[in-house]
Design a protein around this motif. Structure first.
Motif, PDB file in Angstrom:
ATOM      1  N   ASP A 102      56.511  19.205  65.171  1.00  0.00           N
ATOM      2  CA  ASP A 102      55.448  19.652  65.956  1.00  0.00           C
ATOM      3  C   ASP A 102      55.954  20.523  66.922  1.00  0.00           C
ATOM      4  OD1 ASP A 102      53.785  17.334  64.751  1.00  0.00           O
ATOM      5  OD2 ASP A 102      53.967  16.169  66.796  1.00  0.00           O
ATOM      6  N   ASP A 103      57.208  20.865  67.034  1.00  0.00           N
ATOM      7  CA  ASP A 103      57.750  21.930  68.146  1.00  0.00           C
ATOM      8  C   ASP A 103      58.082  23.058  67.370  1.00  0.00           C
ATOM      9  OD1 ASP A 103      59.794  20.852  66.686  1.00  0.00           O
ATOM     10  OD2 ASP A 103      61.138  20.635  68.236  1.00  0.00           O
ATOM     11  N   ASN A 104      57.522  23.249  66.184  1.00  0.00           N
ATOM     12  CA  ASN A 104      58.029  24.422  65.290  1.00  0.00           C
ATOM     13  C   ASN A 104      56.972  25.062  64.696  1.00  0.00           C
ATOM     14  OD1 ASN A 104      59.584  26.358  63.848  1.00  0.00           O
ATOM     15  ND2 ASN A 104      60.714  24.854  62.564  1.00  0.00           N
ATOM     16  N   PRO A 105      56.085  25.973  65.839  1.00  0.00           N
ATOM     17  CA  PRO A 105      54.987  26.737  65.091  1.00  0.00           C
ATOM     18  C   PRO A 105      55.081  27.749  64.212  1.00  0.00           C
ATOM     19  CG  PRO A 105      55.294  27.255  67.502  1.00  0.00           C
ATOM     20  CD  PRO A 105      56.189  25.927  67.068  1.00  0.00           C
ATOM     21  N   THR A 106      56.415  28.537  64.219  1.00  0.00           N
ATOM     22  CA  THR A 106      56.830  29.478  63.698  1.00  0.00           C
ATOM     23  C   THR A 106      56.716  28.979  62.126  1.00  0.00           C
ATOM     24  OG1 THR A 106      57.950  30.500  65.229  1.00  0.00           O
ATOM     25  CG2 THR A 106      58.124  31.220  63.073  1.00  0.00           C
ATOM     26  N   ALA A 111      55.455  26.260  60.911  1.00  0.00           N
ATOM     27  CA  ALA A 111      54.167  25.823  60.591  1.00  0.00           C
ATOM     28  C   ALA A 111      53.063  26.971  60.197  1.00  0.00           C
ATOM     29  CB  ALA A 111      53.243  25.133  61.736  1.00  0.00           C
ATOM     30  N   ARG A 112      53.365  28.115  60.685  1.00  0.00           N
ATOM     31  CA  ARG A 112      52.536  29.141  60.236  1.00  0.00           C
ATOM     32  C   ARG A 112      52.916  29.692  59.026  1.00  0.00           C
ATOM     33  NH1 ARG A 112      53.048  30.451  65.751  1.00  0.00           N
ATOM     34  NH2 ARG A 112      54.849  31.642  65.323  1.00  0.00           N
ATOM     35  N   CYS A 145      56.276  14.882  63.444  1.00  0.00           N
ATOM     36  CA  CYS A 145      56.016  16.090  62.441  1.00  0.00           C
ATOM     37  C   CYS A 145      54.679  15.836  61.826  1.00  0.00           C
ATOM     38  CB  CYS A 145      57.070  15.645  61.264  1.00  0.00           C
ATOM     39  SG  CYS A 145      58.754  16.081  61.858  1.00  0.00           S
TER      40      CYS A 145
END
Length: 174
Positions: free
Chosen positions: A117-121, A123-124, A157
């Protein structure tokens, strides 16, 4: 850059350039799972040096929440690019594609992976590569700290899945 399946002689080089402190995610543990037929440990090499890794776990994600929703779905685990200066240069994308190609060669029509959840890069990136969210879960793992003491971690996650029936190389514009 070339991506190859890890060999026994690569373990010492990996530990020297990318030391692992994870208990079950160490280079040796990943290689042992590969030797047992449970995974494929992929290593990208650039100018003779390892610059990351990713493990395709043919046995799927260990989290019970994921197993309930995606039984039998292989998991791309431990995708890592090192050093950090090489990130956002296509190495992660190449590792995902190599994993997808391996899955297709094995006749597997799905590939899954977890993203914190703390890894938006990340995820994109995964969304751009066609991965879609299926189930939230908690990734539980352990590592040895600098004093050799086992530390337990629990990261929220989301498990993402891609249908590979259209091929592994579908990339949507950023």
């Amino acid at each position: 850059m070339r991506i190859v399946v890890c060999r026994a002689e690569d373990i010492a080089v990996l530990e020297r350039f990318m030391p692992s402190h994870s208990v079950d995610g160490s280079h040796g543990a990943r290689f042992a799972r590969q030797e047992a037929g449970d995974s494929s440990y992929l290593i990208p090499w650039l100018d003779g040096l390892p610059v990351g890794h990713a493990e395709v776990r043919w046995t799927g994600c260990e989290a019970p929440e994921v197993r309930a929703v995606q039984p039998g779905c292989p998991e791309l685990n431990g995708l890592f690019v090192w050093p950090a200066s090489l990130r956002s240069r296509g190495i992660g994308t190449a590792l995902v594609r190599a994993a997808e190609e391996q899955a297709l060669a094995r006749g597997t029509g799905l590939m899954g992976l977890g993203v914190g959840d703390d890894n938006p890069t990340a995820a994109r990136l995964y969304a751009r590569l066609g991965y879609r969210p299926t189930v939230p879960y908690v990734d539980r793992w352990a590592y040895l700290d600098v004093d050799g003491v086992r530390q337990e971690c629990a990261d929220p996650c989301v498990f993402l899945v891609k249908d590979l029936s259209s091929g592994p190389l579908d990339v949507k514009p950023a």
